[in-house]
Design an enzyme around this catalytic site. Structure first.
Site, PDB file in Angstrom:
ATOM      1  N   PRO A 113       0.831  -1.204   0.000  1.00  0.00           N
ATOM      2  CA  PRO A 113       0.000   0.000   0.000  1.00  0.00           C
ATOM      3  C   PRO A 113       0.871   1.261   0.000  1.00  0.00           C
ATOM      4  O   PRO A 113       1.894   1.298   0.679  1.00  0.00           O
ATOM      5  CB  PRO A 113      -0.814  -0.100   1.290  1.00  0.00           C
ATOM      6  N   GLY A 115       1.950   5.195   0.708  1.00  0.00           N
ATOM      7  CA  GLY A 115       1.729   6.194   1.767  1.00  0.00           C
ATOM      8  C   GLY A 115       1.401   5.552   3.098  1.00  0.00           C
ATOM      9  O   GLY A 115       0.781   6.165   3.962  1.00  0.00           O
ATOM     10  N   GLY A 117       3.880   3.851   4.979  1.00  0.00           N
ATOM     11  CA  GLY A 117       5.092   3.656   5.780  1.00  0.00           C
ATOM     12  C   GLY A 117       5.762   2.320   5.529  1.00  0.00           C
ATOM     13  O   GLY A 117       6.633   1.907   6.284  1.00  0.00           O
ATOM     14  N   LEU A 118       5.355   1.633   4.447  1.00  0.00           N
ATOM     15  CA  LEU A 118       5.909   0.305   4.194  1.00  0.00           C
ATOM     16  C   LEU A 118       6.889   0.279   3.012  1.00  0.00           C
ATOM     17  O   LEU A 118       7.190  -0.779   2.460  1.00  0.00           O
ATOM     18  CB  LEU A 118       4.777  -0.706   3.987  1.00  0.00           C
ATOM     19  N   SER A 120       6.766   1.535  -0.137  1.00  0.00           N
ATOM     20  CA  SER A 120       6.316   1.205  -1.499  1.00  0.00           C
ATOM     21  C   SER A 120       7.186   1.885  -2.556  1.00  0.00           C
ATOM     22  O   SER A 120       7.619   1.240  -3.520  1.00  0.00           O
ATOM     23  CB  SER A 120       4.856   1.605  -1.690  1.00  0.00           C
ATOM     24  N   ASP A 164      15.194   3.440   3.421  1.00  0.00           N
ATOM     25  CA  ASP A 164      14.165   2.671   2.706  1.00  0.00           C
ATOM     26  C   ASP A 164      14.773   1.874   1.554  1.00  0.00           C
ATOM     27  O   ASP A 164      14.579   0.666   1.443  1.00  0.00           O
ATOM     28  CB  ASP A 164      13.084   3.613   2.136  1.00  0.00           C
TER      29      ASP A 164
HETATM   30  O1  PMV Z   1       6.945   6.281   5.295  1.00  0.00           O
HETATM   31  P1  PMV Z   1       8.077   5.870   4.472  1.00  0.00           P
HETATM   32  O2  PMV Z   1       8.050   4.440   4.068  1.00  0.00           O
HETATM   33  O3  PMV Z   1       8.257   6.736   3.277  1.00  0.00           O
HETATM   34  O4  PMV Z   1       9.404   5.971   5.416  1.00  0.00           O
HETATM   35  C1  PMV Z   1      10.224   7.092   5.429  1.00  0.00           C
HETATM   36  C2  PMV Z   1      11.310   6.980   6.482  1.00  0.00           C
HETATM   37  C3  PMV Z   1      11.793   8.354   6.984  1.00  0.00           C
HETATM   38  O5  PMV Z   1      12.756   8.100   8.003  1.00  0.00           O
HETATM   39  C4  PMV Z   1      10.653   9.153   7.576  1.00  0.00           C
HETATM   40  C5  PMV Z   1      12.437   9.178   5.880  1.00  0.00           C
HETATM   41  C6  PMV Z   1      13.815   8.705   5.462  1.00  0.00           C
HETATM   42  O6  PMV Z   1      14.163   8.931   4.286  1.00  0.00           O
HETATM   43  O7  PMV Z   1      14.549   8.150   6.284  1.00  0.00           O
END
Ligand code: PMV
Length: 335
Positions: A113, A115, A117-118, A120, A164
């Site tokens: 999914p 947006g 936090g996984l 994508s 990521d």
């Molecule tokens: O929410 P995501 O999967 O885009 O995670 C971003 C991780 C952060 O630490 C918030 C940003 C980064 O580049 O480290």
């Protein structure tokens, strides 16, 4: 960066890469603290077909439903705007291979999914870079793939720490420190983690930007937070290596409190973290950029998992069944 063994004849190629969860250190990773992250068995798969035209065309089948249904603030056009950085990932790869006069059709299928936090976008970007480079006969190593992924990831995050793309490339559990220090964390058993989605989806770029602005205004506080997160991440590595789940869980709760302090949590995330705690989770925290998206919960055994899942569902959360991915980005044979 020089591609190794270039092939004379471009040919279609397929690659797939996992999504990721962050066990400790998100946001503070952008500020220089180490983050500990684990690749998970939700994947994106990319097919790259070199063409005789100069164009880079990207088609993507991604779970847009998650963004449009769950969050009225994130319009379909925002989800579609993901295609521009994906095109950039392919163009950056062609440039690196000195193939800018070539074209490629890129087809993306993603089960992660967006947006939430996984990871994508990182997963798709590293799969694109791997598939496009292989389609022109180059075998980039994981580090080279990650480095190229900074270009599209910086567009998506504003400023990307790199955690990521490193996790989606390397797989397993890694300790990541800016600018690019990746250490695999050696474990015997992956931690028993469940992921639960709030159904509220976010813009990573806005959240990262807000934390960076706050860090400039509240320098002393942030220096303290960063050193606390350094401690948390280092202790988390020890806890993982020694299978001390009680310690790991405590560190996750601590990390969540810090993320609340810097303003990236959300009432629904806090509700799900509290619910998991009351239902017996050893630890829980938001994962990724926050502002919605997912929580992680560490559980002891399948009985406690069932109890936690039931409680989270009752509060409106959507648990995902995930486990650790060991391999990171990989090429997939064409049938
Ligand atoms: O929410 P995501 O999967 O885009 O995670 C971003 C991780 C952060 O630490 C918030 C940003 C980064 O580049 O480290």
């Amino acid at each position: 960066m020089n591609p190794t063994s270039p092939s004379p004849r471009p040919a279609p190629s397929v690659a797939r890469a996992p999504g990721k969860t962050i066990l400790t250190g998100e946001h503070f990773a952008v500020l220089g603290a180490p983050a500990i992250a684990m690749a998970i068995n939700l994947y994106s798969q990319v097919e790259a077909r070199p063409t005789v035209h100069k164009h880079v065309d990207v088609e993507a089948d991604i779970p847009l439903y998650a963004t449009t249904i769950a969050n009225r603030n994130l319009a379909l056009s925002d989800a579609r705007s993901l295609l521009a950085p994906l095109r950039l990932a392919a163009q950056t790869t062609l440039k690196d291979l000195h193939r800018i006069s070539n074209g490629v059709n890129v087809n993306v299928e993603c089960e992660i999914p967006i947006g939430a936090g996984l990871g994508s976008s990182a997963s798709i970007n590293v799969a694109i870079i791997s598939a496009v480079s292989r389609s022109f006969g180059a075998r980039l190593n994981k580090k080279q793939i990650c480095k190229l992924a900074f270009t599209p990831e910086n567009v998506l995050h504003g400023r990307s720490s790199g955690v990521d793309q490193a996790t989606c490339s390397y797989g397993g559990i890694i300790q990541f420190t800016r600018p690019f220090n990746v250490k695999p964390v050696r474990i015997r058993e992956p931690p028993k983690i469940l992921v639960c989605d709030t159904g509220i989806h976010h813009s990573t770029k806005n959240l990262v930007g807000a934390v960076l602005r706050r860090s400039r205004k509240q320098k002393t506080n942030f220096q303290q937070y960063v050193s606390q997160v350094k401690q948390i991440s280092h202790s988390a590595v020890k806890a993982l290596e020694t299978e001390d789940n009680t310690m790991l869980g405590t560190l996750m709760y601590e990390n969540h409190e810090l993320l609340k302090k810097v303003g990236v949590s959300h009432p629904m995330l806090n509700k799900l973290v509290d619910t998991a705690r009351k239902a017996g989770a050893l630890g829980a925290k938001l994962t990724g950029a926050g502002g919605g998206g997912c929580i992680l919960a560490l559980y002891e055994d399948s009985r406690s998992r069932t109890k936690i899942v039931k409680a989270l569902k009752k509060q409106g959360g959507h648990p995902y069944n995930v486990s650790m991915d060991h391999n990171g980005v990989q090429s997939v044979s064409l049938r």
